[in-house]
Motif scaffolding. Sequence first.
Motif, short mmCIF file in Angstrom:
data_model
loop_
_atom_site.label_atom_id
_atom_site.label_comp_id
_atom_site.label_asym_id
_atom_site.label_seq_id
_atom_site.Cartn_x
_atom_site.Cartn_y
_atom_site.Cartn_z
N ARG A 39 0.84 -1.20 0.00
CA ARG A 39 0.00 0.00 0.00
C ARG A 39 0.88 1.26 0.00
NH1 ARG A 39 -2.80 -3.93 -0.44
NH2 ARG A 39 -4.44 -4.64 0.97
N VAL A 40 0.49 2.21 -0.82
CA VAL A 40 1.12 3.53 -0.80
C VAL A 40 0.05 4.51 -0.34
CG1 VAL A 40 2.27 5.34 -2.12
CG2 VAL A 40 2.69 2.93 -2.68
N MET A 41 0.10 4.87 0.92
CA MET A 41 -0.93 5.72 1.50
C MET A 41 -0.68 7.18 1.10
SD MET A 41 -2.21 3.09 2.82
CE MET A 41 -3.67 3.82 3.58
N LYS A 42 -1.76 7.87 0.75
CA LYS A 42 -1.70 9.29 0.38
C LYS A 42 -0.70 9.53 -0.75
CE LYS A 42 -2.97 10.80 5.04
NZ LYS A 42 -2.61 11.59 6.22
N GLY A 43 -0.73 8.63 -1.74
CA GLY A 43 0.18 8.76 -2.88
C GLY A 43 -0.48 9.46 -4.05
N LYS A 44 0.18 9.41 -5.19
CA LYS A 44 -0.32 10.09 -6.39
C LYS A 44 -1.60 9.45 -6.91
CE LYS A 44 4.32 11.47 -7.94
NZ LYS A 44 5.32 11.34 -9.04
N ASN A 45 -1.66 8.13 -6.83
CA ASN A 45 -2.82 7.40 -7.34
C ASN A 45 -3.60 6.83 -6.16
OD1 ASN A 45 -4.64 5.57 -8.52
ND2 ASN A 45 -3.22 5.02 -10.15
N PRO A 46 -4.86 7.23 -5.98
CA PRO A 46 -5.63 6.74 -4.83
C PRO A 46 -5.77 5.22 -4.81
CG PRO A 46 -7.06 7.83 -6.44
CD PRO A 46 -5.66 8.13 -6.83
N LEU A 47 -5.69 4.59 -5.98
CA LEU A 47 -5.81 3.14 -6.02
C LEU A 47 -4.61 2.43 -5.41
CD1 LEU A 47 -7.28 2.59 -9.61
CD2 LEU A 47 -8.50 2.59 -7.43
N ASP A 48 -3.49 3.15 -5.30
CA ASP A 48 -2.28 2.55 -4.73
C ASP A 48 -2.42 2.24 -3.24
OD1 ASP A 48 -1.00 2.52 -7.12
OD2 ASP A 48 0.30 4.24 -6.73
N SER A 49 -3.43 2.82 -2.61
CA SER A 49 -3.64 2.55 -1.18
C SER A 49 -4.64 1.41 -0.97
CB SER A 49 -4.14 3.80 -0.46
OG SER A 49 -5.42 4.18 -0.95
N SER A 50 -5.07 0.81 -2.06
CA SER A 50 -6.07 -0.26 -1.98
C SER A 50 -5.45 -1.60 -2.37
CB SER A 50 -7.24 0.05 -2.93
OG SER A 50 -6.83 -0.13 -4.28
N SER A 51 -6.26 -2.64 -2.33
CA SER A 51 -5.79 -3.97 -2.75
C SER A 51 -6.06 -4.22 -4.23
CB SER A 51 -6.45 -5.07 -1.91
OG SER A 51 -7.83 -5.12 -2.16
N VAL A 52 -6.55 -3.21 -4.95
CA VAL A 52 -6.72 -3.34 -6.40
C VAL A 52 -5.33 -3.46 -7.03
CG1 VAL A 52 -7.60 -2.29 -8.51
CG2 VAL A 52 -8.85 -1.99 -6.36
N HIS A 53 -5.13 -4.50 -7.81
CA HIS A 53 -3.81 -4.72 -8.41
C HIS A 53 -3.60 -3.74 -9.56
CE1 HIS A 53 -0.40 -6.75 -10.29
NE2 HIS A 53 -0.30 -7.49 -9.19
N PRO A 54 -2.38 -3.20 -9.73
CA PRO A 54 -2.11 -2.27 -10.83
C PRO A 54 -2.54 -2.80 -12.20
CG PRO A 54 -0.27 -2.28 -9.31
CD PRO A 54 -1.20 -3.36 -8.85
N GLU A 55 -2.46 -4.12 -12.40
CA GLU A 55 -2.86 -4.66 -13.69
C GLU A 55 -4.35 -4.46 -13.95
OE1 GLU A 55 -1.91 -8.84 -13.43
OE2 GLU A 55 -3.68 -9.31 -12.20
N ALA A 56 -5.13 -4.22 -12.88
CA ALA A 56 -6.58 -4.04 -13.02
C ALA A 56 -7.00 -2.57 -13.00
CB ALA A 56 -7.31 -4.80 -11.91
N TYR A 57 -6.03 -1.66 -12.94
CA TYR A 57 -6.40 -0.23 -12.95
C TYR A 57 -7.22 0.15 -14.18
CZ TYR A 57 -3.22 0.75 -9.01
OH TYR A 57 -2.61 0.78 -7.78
N PRO A 58 -6.95 -0.45 -15.36
CA PRO A 58 -7.77 -0.12 -16.54
C PRO A 58 -9.26 -0.42 -16.33
CG PRO A 58 -5.74 -1.20 -17.23
CD PRO A 58 -5.79 -1.31 -15.74
N VAL A 59 -9.57 -1.42 -15.51
CA VAL A 59 -10.97 -1.73 -15.24
C VAL A 59 -11.62 -0.56 -14.50
CG1 VAL A 59 -12.57 -3.28 -14.05
CG2 VAL A 59 -10.51 -4.21 -15.15
N VAL A 60 -10.92 -0.04 -13.52
CA VAL A 60 -11.44 1.10 -12.75
C VAL A 60 -11.58 2.32 -13.66
CG1 VAL A 60 -11.06 2.60 -10.76
CG2 VAL A 60 -10.34 0.20 -10.66
N LYS A 61 -10.61 2.49 -14.56
CA LYS A 61 -10.68 3.63 -15.48
C LYS A 61 -11.89 3.51 -16.39
CE LYS A 61 -7.86 6.32 -18.72
NZ LYS A 61 -8.95 6.53 -19.67
N ARG A 62 -12.19 2.30 -16.85
CA ARG A 62 -13.37 2.11 -17.70
C ARG A 62 -14.65 2.44 -16.96
NH1 ARG A 62 -14.41 -3.14 -19.38
NH2 ARG A 62 -12.57 -4.09 -18.45
N ILE A 63 -14.71 2.03 -15.69
CA ILE A 63 -15.89 2.36 -14.88
C ILE A 63 -16.02 3.87 -14.75
CG2 ILE A 63 -16.95 2.14 -12.60
CD1 ILE A 63 -15.55 -0.57 -12.34
#
Length: 782
Positions: A555-579
Amino acid sequence: MTTSIYQQIASELNVRDAQVIAAVTLLDDGNTVPFIARYRKEVTNGLDDTQLRNLESRLGYLRELEDRRQVILKSIDEQGKLTDGLKKDILDADTKNRLEDLYLPYKQKRRTKGQIAIEAGIEPLAHSLWQHPEHDPESEATRYLNAEAGFADTKAVLDGARAILMEQFAEDAALLDKIRRHLNHNAELQARVIAGKENEGAKFKDYFEHDELLTKVPSHRALAMFRGRNEGILQLSLNADPQQDEKSTGSYCENIICSHYDITLDTAPADRWRKQVVSFAWRIKILMHMETELMGNLRELAENDAIRVFADNLKDLLMAAPAGPRCTLGIDPGLRTGCKVAVVDNTGKLLDTATIYPTAPHNKTVESARVVMALVKKHHVDLIAIGNGTASRETDTFVAGMLKDAGEKIQTVMVSEAGASVYSASELAAAEFPGLDVSLRGAVSIARRLQDPLAELVKIDPKSIGVGQYQHDVSQSQLAKRLDAVVEDCVNAVGVDVNSASAALLTRVAGLSTTMAANIVAFRDENGRFGERKTLLKVPRLGPKAYEQCAGFLRVMKGKNPLDSSSVHPEAYPVVKRIADNTGKAVNAMIGNHDFLRSVKASEYADDTFGIPTVTDILAELAKPGRDPRPEFKTATFADGVNEVKDLLPGMVLEGSITNVTAFGAFVDIGVHQDGLVHISALSDKFISDPREVVKAGDVVKVKVMDVDLARKRIALSMRLNDEPGADNKPASRGNANRDTRSARPQERSQPNRAPSNNNQGGNSSAFGGAFADAFAKAKRK
């Protein structure tokens, strides 16, 4: 690897072949169990970490079996003895025992009496007498005299013929299988005290003359008896005929041999000799082989069960509720050498230390209170953690009085200090606190393990935490492997803050080695905090594969990307972007927005790469980003005035916390320096077969005192608060089933001492405690 291995594992785990094939492929490609369980659900169709660990273990066994199978086939083939029937039997063998039975006649071995007799040409005599009992042994033997080979008289010749058949019978896989099945169902394990060892081995007295059906011996009793044997107190043997009349001279297994070879022993000239062959083959060859094998199997099963108990308790301890980031004062209690005090801030950073002497023999209560209150006010202490070792209750009483006099309301918690001294003297502690006295490091560890048990306990060898059952009597390599897997699964289930985690904690993250963890800390020290996950790729030795495995758990807390503080894997960030793109909601606006996320349908964003399970997990994580799977923090409140065993009275209802769970019950800390036992029969009003159905380590429970043995400091407790001391308290359902064969055995009643912090004996690992259970049983019978 053959298809049959996939099918066998699938059958054992009750899953589909395709799931096993997918999981094995992922494991072989270097993926870790936590990563597969969390981020490859579509591939394995949802196999969880427990299933994957079991799969991994069985895969190793079956691959070893397959490798051994090929070695055996090659060896027999090179001897020119591999028939189609034998090859089929070897290919069908599903256990190592069966495989070795089949190989036994072809295994290279030193010259035996039977081989010497065969070399002297006596084998035809052996088979002739066996198949034609009408022949006279003495007359037939005269034809095989061979003084040069050592067979100068008929007795030597007949002994040689007998040895030939004995060895052949002992290497007959089909016969061994029949006898093994009989013994597994009927044999008893016998324990007897070695003459003259009665006083020295008093702790094993319940096993001085003990008989028990082999298949019914529970793990803790088996390990106790094996320990007694290892200490030279007990002699263990296999009784193949427990139901047989004592006057009988033969064994039922001899009948199995006769039946297997379809012979009848009567009054024919060779029958006396044939009976000797059968009797000697059983007693000298087969029984010894079977005794070694079956006791080995019993020990293996017992060790596996003990390892499982330790692993389950360790998981409960590691996943205990954290108090959270609060300034904490830790006290490592002591008497003559005083109490060591350490204050850590809300990140676990050491702020201050001191040594006080509030207890006997010094009794510097006022001076000690002044020192502690100064630290409390200086650092705005929010929690006080007191180790539960020597002088813990005296220290707790001192702190309570000090806070009352000062008008302060600060929560005080008793903390297990198991392993704290191991950590204090470790290289890790020395590197972390190079200028700090070893004795003060323990106080730091006690404070930190209240803030976050998992983050602190990973610094200690799991075997030193001491929540096991006979942990020193089991395979240490297997134990270490299993416990390491538990620690890894716990760490990855919770997640790790990459900007504050120690190297010890980072080492437990999926995909990270000790070197990579150290490099992350070094990179952080040199370059400052990580601002985003992808910066990890700049860490030396941390390549794309390691990043794939670890990124979702860091976890990267209070980082550039809010998803970095979650358990969402970076490979799945495109899914969040589509949503986000489809709904017009920014990622920040989605996080924590339950109403919005409930309206999003996972099926609309699933594709060939990220299926519905992964998208569902993503939505759940966005709803509660970085959620901690551990329970809410709560502690037991010990009764005032109940500080020692002598303060306990039957009938008292007290609050306590579960410290250890075994196959026969649960141990509870009620604040008197000695854990009490809630026997399995007293855990619930309904029948239970496993104490973990009701309790786990760390649970806060209410118990009633049923019996107290002051002399031996044994405490019998019950969680059925309607039970009355001295009454016959039976479970409400299924009669008294919980007390069947579990009572009156010493290991079921053995009880962990309230040990100092360096105790790594595994709690109830001793063979003591017979009197305690007698007292427990007596209290329930009266």
